[in-house]
Design a protein around this motif. Sequence first.
Motif, PDB file in Angstrom:
ATOM      1  N   PRO A  74       0.830  -1.211   0.000  1.00  0.00           N
ATOM      2  CA  PRO A  74       0.000   0.000   0.000  1.00  0.00           C
ATOM      3  C   PRO A  74       0.863   1.259   0.000  1.00  0.00           C
ATOM      4  O   PRO A  74       2.015   1.243   0.448  1.00  0.00           O
ATOM      5  CB  PRO A  74      -0.803  -0.110   1.304  1.00  0.00           C
ATOM      6  N   ALA A  75       0.307   2.339  -0.525  1.00  0.00           N
ATOM      7  CA  ALA A  75       1.009   3.617  -0.473  1.00  0.00           C
ATOM      8  C   ALA A  75       1.281   3.998   0.978  1.00  0.00           C
ATOM      9  O   ALA A  75       0.500   3.680   1.873  1.00  0.00           O
ATOM     10  CB  ALA A  75       0.171   4.698  -1.153  1.00  0.00           C
ATOM     11  N   ARG A  76       2.431   4.642   1.205  1.00  0.00           N
ATOM     12  CA  ARG A  76       2.876   5.138   2.501  1.00  0.00           C
ATOM     13  C   ARG A  76       3.363   4.027   3.433  1.00  0.00           C
ATOM     14  O   ARG A  76       3.699   4.295   4.571  1.00  0.00           O
ATOM     15  CB  ARG A  76       1.785   5.966   3.205  1.00  0.00           C
ATOM     16  N   SER A  77       3.360   2.780   2.968  1.00  0.00           N
ATOM     17  CA  SER A  77       3.852   1.679   3.792  1.00  0.00           C
ATOM     18  C   SER A  77       5.318   1.421   3.480  1.00  0.00           C
ATOM     19  O   SER A  77       5.846   1.855   2.460  1.00  0.00           O
ATOM     20  CB  SER A  77       3.031   0.408   3.550  1.00  0.00           C
ATOM     21  N   LYS A  78       5.965   0.678   4.376  1.00  0.00           N
ATOM     22  CA  LYS A  78       7.371   0.335   4.187  1.00  0.00           C
ATOM     23  C   LYS A  78       7.651  -0.956   4.945  1.00  0.00           C
ATOM     24  O   LYS A  78       7.086  -1.183   6.016  1.00  0.00           O
ATOM     25  CB  LYS A  78       8.294   1.452   4.692  1.00  0.00           C
ATOM     26  N   HIS A  79       8.516  -1.770   4.377  1.00  0.00           N
ATOM     27  CA  HIS A  79       8.934  -2.994   5.067  1.00  0.00           C
ATOM     28  C   HIS A  79      10.077  -2.638   6.006  1.00  0.00           C
ATOM     29  O   HIS A  79      11.129  -2.174   5.582  1.00  0.00           O
ATOM     30  CB  HIS A  79       9.374  -4.057   4.068  1.00  0.00           C
ATOM     31  N   VAL A  90      14.182  -4.143  10.555  1.00  0.00           N
ATOM     32  CA  VAL A  90      14.447  -4.583  11.929  1.00  0.00           C
ATOM     33  C   VAL A  90      13.338  -5.520  12.407  1.00  0.00           C
ATOM     34  O   VAL A  90      13.594  -6.613  12.914  1.00  0.00           O
ATOM     35  CB  VAL A  90      14.583  -3.373  12.870  1.00  0.00           C
ATOM     36  N   CYS A  91      12.092  -5.098  12.239  1.00  0.00           N
ATOM     37  CA  CYS A  91      10.947  -5.898  12.698  1.00  0.00           C
ATOM     38  C   CYS A  91      10.541  -6.976  11.690  1.00  0.00           C
ATOM     39  O   CYS A  91       9.778  -7.880  12.042  1.00  0.00           O
ATOM     40  CB  CYS A  91       9.751  -4.999  12.974  1.00  0.00           C
ATOM     41  N   ASP A  92      11.011  -6.834  10.432  1.00  0.00           N
ATOM     42  CA  ASP A  92      10.692  -7.787   9.367  1.00  0.00           C
ATOM     43  C   ASP A  92       9.184  -7.876   9.137  1.00  0.00           C
ATOM     44  O   ASP A  92       8.588  -8.953   9.160  1.00  0.00           O
ATOM     45  CB  ASP A  92      11.266  -9.171   9.682  1.00  0.00           C
ATOM     46  N   ARG A  93       8.571  -6.725   8.879  1.00  0.00           N
ATOM     47  CA  ARG A  93       7.138  -6.666   8.588  1.00  0.00           C
ATOM     48  C   ARG A  93       6.844  -5.372   7.851  1.00  0.00           C
ATOM     49  O   ARG A  93       7.584  -4.387   7.963  1.00  0.00           O
ATOM     50  CB  ARG A  93       6.304  -6.737   9.869  1.00  0.00           C
ATOM     51  N   CYS A  94       5.762  -5.354   7.097  1.00  0.00           N
ATOM     52  CA  CYS A  94       5.301  -4.140   6.432  1.00  0.00           C
ATOM     53  C   CYS A  94       4.418  -3.348   7.392  1.00  0.00           C
ATOM     54  O   CYS A  94       3.537  -3.919   8.048  1.00  0.00           O
ATOM     55  CB  CYS A  94       4.519  -4.479   5.162  1.00  0.00           C
ATOM     56  N   VAL A  95       4.657  -2.049   7.450  1.00  0.00           N
ATOM     57  CA  VAL A  95       3.927  -1.184   8.379  1.00  0.00           C
ATOM     58  C   VAL A  95       3.231  -0.081   7.586  1.00  0.00           C
ATOM     59  O   VAL A  95       3.860   0.591   6.752  1.00  0.00           O
ATOM     60  CB  VAL A  95       4.881  -0.566   9.424  1.00  0.00           C
ATOM     61  N   ALA A  96       1.931   0.099   7.824  1.00  0.00           N
ATOM     62  CA  ALA A  96       1.156   1.127   7.137  1.00  0.00           C
ATOM     63  C   ALA A  96       1.523   2.511   7.654  1.00  0.00           C
ATOM     64  O   ALA A  96       1.763   2.704   8.846  1.00  0.00           O
ATOM     65  CB  ALA A  96      -0.342   0.876   7.347  1.00  0.00           C
ATOM     66  N   ARG A  97       1.581   3.473   6.741  1.00  0.00           N
ATOM     67  CA  ARG A  97       1.960   4.860   7.052  1.00  0.00           C
ATOM     68  C   ARG A  97       3.224   4.874   7.936  1.00  0.00           C
ATOM     69  O   ARG A  97       3.267   5.493   8.995  1.00  0.00           O
ATOM     70  CB  ARG A  97       0.821   5.605   7.741  1.00  0.00           C
ATOM     71  N   PHE A  98       4.232   4.168   7.459  1.00  0.00           N
ATOM     72  CA  PHE A  98       5.472   3.984   8.209  1.00  0.00           C
ATOM     73  C   PHE A  98       6.178   5.321   8.414  1.00  0.00           C
ATOM     74  O   PHE A  98       6.397   6.067   7.458  1.00  0.00           O
ATOM     75  CB  PHE A  98       6.382   3.014   7.449  1.00  0.00           C
ATOM     76  N   ASP A  99       6.526   5.611   9.672  1.00  0.00           N
ATOM     77  CA  ASP A  99       7.281   6.827   9.978  1.00  0.00           C
ATOM     78  C   ASP A  99       8.749   6.483  10.204  1.00  0.00           C
ATOM     79  O   ASP A  99       9.627   6.935   9.489  1.00  0.00           O
ATOM     80  CB  ASP A  99       6.703   7.524  11.206  1.00  0.00           C
TER      81      ASP A  99
END
Length: 390
Positions: A170-175, A178-187
């Motif tokens: 999704p847009a604004r997400s990033k893998h 360190v945590c090995d997961r995709c996070v929505a609206r990643f800061d």
Amino acid sequence: MDVQWVLVCHGCLTVLVVVSFLCGQWPIFQGTFIERFHYFLTVGAYDYFLRFVMYVCGSRARDAVLSVEYFCCDRPNPILQIIYLAIIGVTYYLVAQSSFKYIPGHYLSEVHRFASFFAVVVGVLLFLLTSFSDPGTVKSENVTQYLSAYPYDNIIYKEKECSTCKIPKPARSKHCGVCDRCVARFDHHCGWMNNCIGEKNTRYFIAFLLWHFLLCLYGTVVLGLVVAGQLKELKVIYILTAYYGVENSFFSLAPHVVQWLLSSYNTQILLMVFLAVISLLLVGFFGYHLHLCLTNTTTNETFKWQDYLSWKRRLHEAKASTAALKASINGITAEQKPPQSKWRAFFRRSPLDDVDATKDNIFDKGYLRNLHEIVFPLSSRRSVLRSKVD
């Protein structure tokens, strides 16, 4: 007197180390001793340490150090969380041990004994809430929910698949590596929290920064009032002027008062300096992240926008330079024209002055709506959930 100077030097050194370590990369310190000291603390000292270990103990010892570094810096671990709890616990203990005996005092009522404990407990609760809350993990079960909540802008976000999770990104997400997961609206990934800061816990992180700034400011003011109350109750100013003949003026009294404070209340003074420095750092971090929230931008997107605008600016400059070169060639090959006024040529704008590289952030919907999006994340709203079902 020697002990007092040791305390002063200790306080100045503490301020230098804290400011250099946390703020050495700020533009204001560029090219200064603070920036060089920051590099030494974060990179240089560790590099020299690795070389020393390699020279003395061999490559196996160096590899062991690197494996410890990998665990501490590149994998989720609670080290910084434990350090935070130790800092806030020891600081509160020192404040209570050294200053609660003066409360109630001339300027403070007994309520501050309980208010300070309540403030620390709220701070720890916000810390735990930010650390252990879901930042907005994107999974195959909820990826359509995030895809509908955050559309692609086709500028810095385009339709693609996460190469690790093998799901649409999704847009604004990033893998997070360190945590090995995709996070929505990643800061960003926060080591102090041992957690990512994303769509669902940015509100807790902002509250954590604001509360801890107020907590440190409150501690600084309370300790200042404790010292001021003792100064008043012990009639230090009166004794200095009446019995020691010191002139009753600020510049005459200040050195004697500072000397008395450092000799009698050095613990309170050091705690005040420590809390004041931390409060300044926290208000800087809070102001930066509040600005990001008001403009609906993340730390991760800040770098993406910088790269995009830099590329767009270079593209415009190249086009303008090409147009100027063509105009010059056409001017040479064309028929002779009457000479242009030198003043008009002097004030004529260069094609490069028309270079325009604007930031078109489609996610920025105005201050109030941006803040509303932080407090009430998009993915948890009924409209998004309804579109997921449809």
